[in-house]
Design a protein around this motif. Structure first.
Motif, PDB file in Angstrom:
ATOM      1  N   THR A   1     -32.000  21.104   3.196  1.00  0.00           N
ATOM      2  CA  THR A   1     -32.442  20.108   4.363  1.00  0.00           C
ATOM      3  C   THR A   1     -34.404  19.777   3.454  1.00  0.00           C
ATOM      4  O   THR A   1     -34.612  18.823   4.043  1.00  0.00           O
ATOM      5  CB  THR A   1     -33.527  20.653   5.587  1.00  0.00           C
ATOM      6  OG1 THR A   1     -32.584  21.962   6.533  1.00  0.00           O
ATOM      7  CG2 THR A   1     -34.122  19.991   6.085  1.00  0.00           C
ATOM      8  N   ASP A   2     -35.124  20.776   3.663  1.00  0.00           N
ATOM      9  CA  ASP A   2     -36.237  20.383   2.149  1.00  0.00           C
ATOM     10  C   ASP A   2     -36.239  19.820   1.117  1.00  0.00           C
ATOM     11  O   ASP A   2     -36.236  18.897   0.580  1.00  0.00           O
ATOM     12  CB  ASP A   2     -37.284  22.105   2.469  1.00  0.00           C
ATOM     13  CG  ASP A   2     -37.560  21.758   4.204  1.00  0.00           C
ATOM     14  OD1 ASP A   2     -37.974  21.520   4.915  1.00  0.00           O
ATOM     15  OD2 ASP A   2     -37.568  23.430   3.724  1.00  0.00           O
ATOM     16  N   LEU A   3     -35.138  20.505   0.104  1.00  0.00           N
ATOM     17  CA  LEU A   3     -34.596  20.264  -1.273  1.00  0.00           C
ATOM     18  C   LEU A   3     -33.547  20.074  -1.409  1.00  0.00           C
ATOM     19  O   LEU A   3     -33.382  19.448  -2.834  1.00  0.00           O
ATOM     20  CB  LEU A   3     -35.617  21.816  -2.056  1.00  0.00           C
ATOM     21  CG  LEU A   3     -36.360  22.325  -1.943  1.00  0.00           C
ATOM     22  CD1 LEU A   3     -37.245  23.501  -2.352  1.00  0.00           C
ATOM     23  CD2 LEU A   3     -38.223  21.096  -2.306  1.00  0.00           C
ATOM     24  N   GLY A   4     -32.554  19.994  -0.619  1.00  0.00           N
ATOM     25  CA  GLY A   4     -31.655  20.030  -0.850  1.00  0.00           C
ATOM     26  C   GLY A   4     -30.305  21.585  -1.410  1.00  0.00           C
ATOM     27  O   GLY A   4     -31.257  22.083  -1.522  1.00  0.00           O
ATOM     28  N   GLY A   5     -29.222  20.863  -1.738  1.00  0.00           N
ATOM     29  CA  GLY A   5     -28.268  22.330  -1.522  1.00  0.00           C
ATOM     30  C   GLY A   5     -28.941  22.816  -3.270  1.00  0.00           C
ATOM     31  O   GLY A   5     -29.431  22.759  -4.295  1.00  0.00           O
ATOM     32  N   VAL A   6     -28.405  24.372  -2.661  1.00  0.00           N
ATOM     33  CA  VAL A   6     -29.107  25.601  -3.675  1.00  0.00           C
ATOM     34  C   VAL A   6     -28.439  24.925  -5.423  1.00  0.00           C
ATOM     35  O   VAL A   6     -26.995  25.561  -4.735  1.00  0.00           O
ATOM     36  CB  VAL A   6     -29.407  26.823  -3.460  1.00  0.00           C
ATOM     37  CG1 VAL A   6     -29.316  27.462  -4.518  1.00  0.00           C
ATOM     38  CG2 VAL A   6     -30.577  26.187  -2.566  1.00  0.00           C
ATOM     39  N   ASP A   7     -28.662  24.368  -6.457  1.00  0.00           N
ATOM     40  CA  ASP A   7     -27.864  24.469  -6.997  1.00  0.00           C
ATOM     41  C   ASP A   7     -28.257  25.749  -8.358  1.00  0.00           C
ATOM     42  O   ASP A   7     -27.303  26.127  -8.946  1.00  0.00           O
ATOM     43  CB  ASP A   7     -28.353  23.764  -8.639  1.00  0.00           C
ATOM     44  CG  ASP A   7     -28.605  22.337  -7.763  1.00  0.00           C
ATOM     45  OD1 ASP A   7     -26.912  21.886  -7.227  1.00  0.00           O
ATOM     46  OD2 ASP A   7     -29.469  21.854  -7.762  1.00  0.00           O
ATOM     47  N   ILE A   8     -29.592  26.727  -8.103  1.00  0.00           N
ATOM     48  CA  ILE A   8     -29.688  27.999  -8.542  1.00  0.00           C
ATOM     49  C   ILE A   8     -30.402  28.604  -8.250  1.00  0.00           C
ATOM     50  O   ILE A   8     -31.400  29.022  -7.133  1.00  0.00           O
ATOM     51  CB  ILE A   8     -30.859  26.693 -10.179  1.00  0.00           C
ATOM     52  CG1 ILE A   8     -30.140  26.283 -11.049  1.00  0.00           C
ATOM     53  CG2 ILE A   8     -31.033  28.922 -10.687  1.00  0.00           C
ATOM     54  CD1 ILE A   8     -31.534  25.894 -11.540  1.00  0.00           C
ATOM     55  N   LEU A   9     -28.976  30.168  -7.969  1.00  0.00           N
ATOM     56  CA  LEU A   9     -29.814  31.131  -7.355  1.00  0.00           C
ATOM     57  C   LEU A   9     -30.679  32.228  -8.745  1.00  0.00           C
ATOM     58  O   LEU A   9     -29.379  32.899  -9.124  1.00  0.00           O
ATOM     59  CB  LEU A   9     -29.317  31.704  -6.725  1.00  0.00           C
ATOM     60  CG  LEU A   9     -29.097  32.599  -5.505  1.00  0.00           C
ATOM     61  CD1 LEU A   9     -30.446  33.225  -5.072  1.00  0.00           C
ATOM     62  CD2 LEU A   9     -27.879  32.909  -5.164  1.00  0.00           C
ATOM     63  N   VAL A  10     -31.465  32.910  -8.295  1.00  0.00           N
ATOM     64  CA  VAL A  10     -32.220  34.038  -8.785  1.00  0.00           C
ATOM     65  C   VAL A  10     -32.320  35.192  -7.832  1.00  0.00           C
ATOM     66  O   VAL A  10     -32.624  34.852  -6.809  1.00  0.00           O
ATOM     67  CB  VAL A  10     -33.625  33.717  -9.636  1.00  0.00           C
ATOM     68  CG1 VAL A  10     -33.924  35.459 -10.297  1.00  0.00           C
ATOM     69  CG2 VAL A  10     -33.114  32.651 -10.120  1.00  0.00           C
ATOM     70  N   ASN A  11     -30.649  35.755  -8.015  1.00  0.00           N
ATOM     71  CA  ASN A  11     -31.497  37.147  -6.662  1.00  0.00           C
ATOM     72  C   ASN A  11     -31.978  38.597  -7.562  1.00  0.00           C
ATOM     73  O   ASN A  11     -31.388  39.338  -8.289  1.00  0.00           O
ATOM     74  CB  ASN A  11     -29.869  37.899  -6.919  1.00  0.00           C
ATOM     75  CG  ASN A  11     -29.325  37.144  -5.778  1.00  0.00           C
ATOM     76  OD1 ASN A  11     -29.374  36.836  -4.491  1.00  0.00           O
ATOM     77  ND2 ASN A  11     -27.533  36.695  -6.437  1.00  0.00           N
ATOM     78  N   ASN A  12     -33.135  38.338  -6.610  1.00  0.00           N
ATOM     79  CA  ASN A  12     -34.518  39.201  -7.443  1.00  0.00           C
ATOM     80  C   ASN A  12     -35.579  40.647  -7.181  1.00  0.00           C
ATOM     81  O   ASN A  12     -36.077  41.039  -7.848  1.00  0.00           O
ATOM     82  CB  ASN A  12     -35.677  37.941  -7.847  1.00  0.00           C
ATOM     83  CG  ASN A  12     -37.388  38.855  -8.464  1.00  0.00           C
ATOM     84  OD1 ASN A  12     -36.982  39.512  -9.907  1.00  0.00           O
ATOM     85  ND2 ASN A  12     -37.835  39.100  -7.303  1.00  0.00           N
TER      86      ASN A  12
END
Length: 251
Positions: free
Chosen positions: A79-90
């Motif tokens: 909602t705030d930034l749009g769909g997640v294109d990059i996921l960093v599982n840190n």
């Protein structure tokens, strides 16, 4: 390497390697969602990064081991930034101790955060990536998961699982515009390494001397590898494991 127009989610983003990754992604032009168990710290850092980088950055409280919480936060990010294109599982935790002195509650927590947390968050964003036919998933593993580490037996096991998870998922998503890779830091100046020093200064000093570059890594040594895997320049690289260790492990 520019990431303009991309939205990134970084877990465990409030400090150490996660904070450095978030800063580098924002500097590259990505909108960045900082998710951390400490929501206040994530929101504070988000404000600082927004001011210094000019990118849109937002902070969220999230426990990666609770699927309902993860789903709610991912919905808020969309909602705030749009769909997640990059996921960093840190996001990750550890406790330095000999395996024979460790207890099951400790094992359960390490597995829940380090491995299952990676699985849960990845599943929460994957459908959107498949629908948009674009995604960059970067897991933060550890050289402990590649070669093992005394005093970190269960942690090493979870990081090995993260590496295998990335390889298998890379195969399933390779035709969908999604890449999945793992960055494995070696000894890095973080809160985790402080545990090593507390456990014994001799071990800490020996670790520093064992690195061919003769220094402990910094979070800013790790973050550029993540930015590369997130970029278009890495579009034909998937299922790979990259050690960032000053040469401590080579294979």
């Amino acid at each position: 390497m520019r990431l303009n127009g991309r939205t990134a989610l970084v877990t465990g983003a409030a400090g150490g390697i996660g904070a450095a990754i978030s800063r580098h992604l924002a500097r590259a032009g990505a909108q960045v969602a900082l998710a951390d168990l400490d929501g206040d710290a994530a929101r504070k850092l988000a404000g600082e990064l927004a001011d210094t980088t000019g990118s849109r950055v937002a902070g969220y409280a999230m426990d990666v081991s609770v699927s309902g919480v993860v789903a709610d936060v991912v919905g808020a990010i969309e909602t705030d930034l749009g769909g997640v294109d990059i996921l960093v599982n840190n996001a990750g935790i550890d406790r330095i101790e000999r395996f024979v002195e460790s207890t099951e509650p400790t094992w359960q927590k390490i597995v829940a955060v380090n491995y299952l947390g990676t699985v849960i968050v990845t599943r929460a964003i994957l459908d959107g990536m498949i629908e948009r036919r674009f995604g960059r998933i970067i897991n933060i593993g550890s050289d402990a998961g590649r070669v093992g580490s005394s005093g970190e037996v269960v942690y090493s096991g979870t990081k090995g699982a993260v590496i295998a998870f990335a390889k298998a998922l890379a195969r399933e998503t390779a035709t969908k515009g999604i890449t999945v890779n793992t960055v494995c830091p070696g000894p890095t100046d973080t809160a985790l390494l402080e545990q090593v020093a507390q456990a014994g200064q001799g071990r800490f000093d020996a670790l520093s001397k064992a690195v061919p570059m003769k220094r402990i890594g910094t979070p800013d040594d790790v973050a550029p590898a993540v930015t590369f895997f997130a970029s278009d320049e890495a579009a034909y690289i998937t299922g790979q494991t990259l050690s960032v260790s000053g040469g401590l492990t080579m294979s």
